[in-house]
Design an enzyme around this catalytic site. Structure first.
Site, short mmCIF file in Angstrom:
data_model
loop_
_atom_site.label_atom_id
_atom_site.label_comp_id
_atom_site.label_asym_id
_atom_site.label_seq_id
_atom_site.Cartn_x
_atom_site.Cartn_y
_atom_site.Cartn_z
N LYS A 296 0.83 -1.21 0.00
CA LYS A 296 0.00 0.00 0.00
C LYS A 296 0.86 1.25 0.00
O LYS A 296 0.47 2.28 -0.56
CB LYS A 296 -0.97 0.00 1.18
CG LYS A 296 -2.11 -0.98 0.99
CD LYS A 296 -3.25 -0.71 1.98
CE LYS A 296 -4.41 -1.67 1.72
NZ LYS A 296 -5.46 -1.57 2.76
N LYS B 145 -3.32 -11.07 -6.98
CA LYS B 145 -4.59 -11.11 -6.24
C LYS B 145 -5.63 -10.19 -6.88
O LYS B 145 -5.29 -9.07 -7.28
CB LYS B 145 -4.32 -10.66 -4.79
CG LYS B 145 -5.54 -10.74 -3.89
CD LYS B 145 -5.24 -10.22 -2.49
CE LYS B 145 -5.44 -8.72 -2.40
NZ LYS B 145 -5.56 -8.20 -1.03
N LYS C 72 -9.77 -4.72 -5.12
CA LYS C 72 -10.71 -3.62 -5.36
C LYS C 72 -10.06 -2.47 -6.10
O LYS C 72 -10.70 -1.75 -6.85
CB LYS C 72 -11.18 -3.03 -4.02
CG LYS C 72 -12.07 -3.88 -3.19
CD LYS C 72 -12.22 -3.23 -1.80
CE LYS C 72 -13.00 -4.08 -0.86
NZ LYS C 72 -12.94 -3.62 0.53
P1 TYM Z 1 -10.69 -6.15 3.05
O1 TYM Z 1 -11.90 -5.33 2.97
O2 TYM Z 1 -9.49 -5.72 2.31
O3 TYM Z 1 -11.01 -7.64 2.62
C1 TYM Z 1 -12.13 -8.31 3.15
C2 TYM Z 1 -11.93 -9.83 3.11
O4 TYM Z 1 -11.78 -10.27 1.76
C3 TYM Z 1 -10.64 -11.12 1.67
N1 TYM Z 1 -10.10 -10.98 0.30
C4 TYM Z 1 -9.92 -12.00 -0.55
N2 TYM Z 1 -10.12 -13.32 -0.43
C5 TYM Z 1 -9.83 -14.11 -1.49
N3 TYM Z 1 -9.34 -13.62 -2.67
C6 TYM Z 1 -9.13 -12.30 -2.84
N4 TYM Z 1 -8.68 -11.83 -3.99
C7 TYM Z 1 -9.41 -11.44 -1.74
N5 TYM Z 1 -9.32 -10.09 -1.58
C8 TYM Z 1 -9.74 -9.83 -0.32
C9 TYM Z 1 -9.69 -10.60 2.73
O5 TYM Z 1 -8.74 -11.56 3.09
C10 TYM Z 1 -10.65 -10.28 3.85
O6 TYM Z 1 -10.95 -11.45 4.59
N6 TYM Z 1 -8.01 -6.13 7.12
C11 TYM Z 1 -9.27 -6.74 6.70
C12 TYM Z 1 -10.45 -6.09 7.35
C13 TYM Z 1 -10.43 -6.24 8.84
C14 TYM Z 1 -10.52 -7.45 9.57
C15 TYM Z 1 -10.47 -7.09 10.94
C16 TYM Z 1 -10.62 -8.79 9.19
C17 TYM Z 1 -10.36 -5.23 9.75
N7 TYM Z 1 -10.37 -5.74 11.01
C18 TYM Z 1 -10.53 -8.06 11.93
C19 TYM Z 1 -10.68 -9.76 10.22
C20 TYM Z 1 -10.63 -9.39 11.56
C21 TYM Z 1 -9.33 -6.71 5.18
O7 TYM Z 1 -8.46 -7.16 4.52
O8 TYM Z 1 -10.40 -6.20 4.59
#
Ligand code: TYM
Length: 337
Positions: A119, A201, A204
């Site tokens: 990032k 990967k 978004k």
């Molecule tokens: P975020 O919003 O970036 O992603 C949300 C979830 O989607 C999963 N993910 C994927 N899984 C498979 N293939 C992909 N290409 C892919 N892209 C995203 C991420 O692994 C995630 O599970 N940091 C977290 C948000 C968060 C969180 C937490 C999660 C904040 N606090 C506490 C668990 C526990 C995140 O990556 O969000």
């Protein structure tokens, strides 16, 4: 039912950031699984808007995306009566515990986090402290609820490991305070890759939206994107991520969206051409997502209902989070009346 040693249901926690639209990677790696887990675990699901602002957000869009994510959660089958569903910024204990945990986290550890490095490269003009502190806030989220299990995609594995390290450090310095959480990864699709670059990967914020299927794309866009998906040399439709990353990614997606095993999917397409295969994947994805979109739109029209869900969720979450925070404050020596 997943029962912890004290005889209660195991506590499960996860969150998604309300940034842009979600991708089918978010759906497959996380949200799709959330509803399936709600009967077996004591589930807490958050909308991580405090994490979202580590990258600059347009305020109106952030507000809109927050309700859109809440409606999406519910449209995917998460039942707000069964689960605690809430917005992170509504529970002040997250910021408070994150501050304490900062003092148990080393700068070097944060600098080594892969997502921070990625990032930072992407947002070189805004490498703010929040971006670096992102994993500590995530640790606070998880640890506040004495979480046993965290369902996430594999890109979050490193953040989960540092959460355990921070928790263990605190427990050792004082006395057992936090449960050490385990990651829970889906067997198929814990890392969905970009349709145009199947070694990367699906994200978004990808530069080329044609490689990314958003959960809000319409049927034509979904099918067009799958038609253009990069496949591999050779004509066989076989799951082999090393030799055939493109086809394997599509097979994972098809498997999740149809509920069939990867092997069944391979058999179904044995002898078929790539064109026919890609069209079938696109149709399966659209068939599943369009009804979810319709339900999401219906929910979004009922703002009062969504606000009520958030209010109840915040109350339930705060009651639990504040218990842990009070313990922490006591242990570290914060004076109380
Ligand atoms: P975020 O919003 O970036 O992603 C949300 C979830 O989607 C999963 N993910 C994927 N899984 C498979 N293939 C992909 N290409 C892919 N892209 C995203 C991420 O692994 C995630 O599970 N940091 C977290 C948000 C968060 C969180 C937490 C999660 C904040 N606090 C506490 C668990 C526990 C995140 O990556 O969000």
């Amino acid at each position: 039912m997943e029962i912890a040693s004290e005889g209660r249901k195991k506590i499960l926690y996860s969150a998604v950031q309300p940034t842009n639209n979600l991708t089918i990677g978010n759906y497959i790696g996380a949200v799709n699984n959330f509803a399936a887990l709600q009967n077996d675990y004591d589930c807490i699901y958050a909308i991580a808007n405090m994490h979202a602002i580590t990258v600059r957000q347009e305020p109106a869009a952030l507000r809109r995306n927050t309700l859109a994510l809440l409606a999406f959660y519910i449209a995917c089958g998460i039942d707000p009566e069964k689960c605690t569903l809430y917005l992170q910024s509504h529970v002040s204990a997250h910021a408070e515990l994150a501050w304490v945990l900062n003092t148990f986290t080393y700068v070097g550890e944060m600098e080594r986090m892969t997502q921070f490095k990625d990032k930072s490269a992407k947002h070189a003009d805004n490498i703010n402290m929040g971006l670096m502190d992102y994993p500590v806030l995530m640790a606070a989220d998880i640890l506040l609820y004495q979480t046993d299990v965290v369902p996430v995609g594999v890109d979050q594995r490193q953040h989960l490991e540092i959460t355990r390290d921070i928790a263990a450090r605190f427990n050792n310095a004082y006395s057992p305070t936090f449960t050490l959480p385990e990651g829970l990864y889906v067997k198929v699709g814990a890392k969905i890759n970009d349709l145009l670059d199947p070694l990367k990967k699906m994200s978004k914020s990808s530069e080329n939206p044609n490689g990314v299927v958003f959960v809000n794309d319409d049927r034509d866009a979904i099918i067009k994107k799958f038609k253009r998906a990069v496949t591999d040399s050779g004509a066989e439709i076989k799951y082999d991520p090393a030799a055939k990353p493109g086809v394997s990614n599509l097979l994972s997606i098809y498997s999740v969206f149809t509920g069939k095993s990867v092997e069944e999917c391979e058999n179904e397409f044995s002898g078929c051409g790539y064109g026919q295969f890609k069209l079938a994947v696109g149709e399966a994805v659209a068939d599943k997502l369009i009804p979810i979109q319709t339900e999401q739109a219906r929910l979004l029209a009922d703002k009062q209902y969504l606000d009520d869900v958030l209010k109840t969720g915040a109350e339930r979450a705060a009651a639990r989070a504040n218990k842990t925070l009070a313990k922490v404050y006591k242990k570290i020596g914060f004076y109380r009346f």
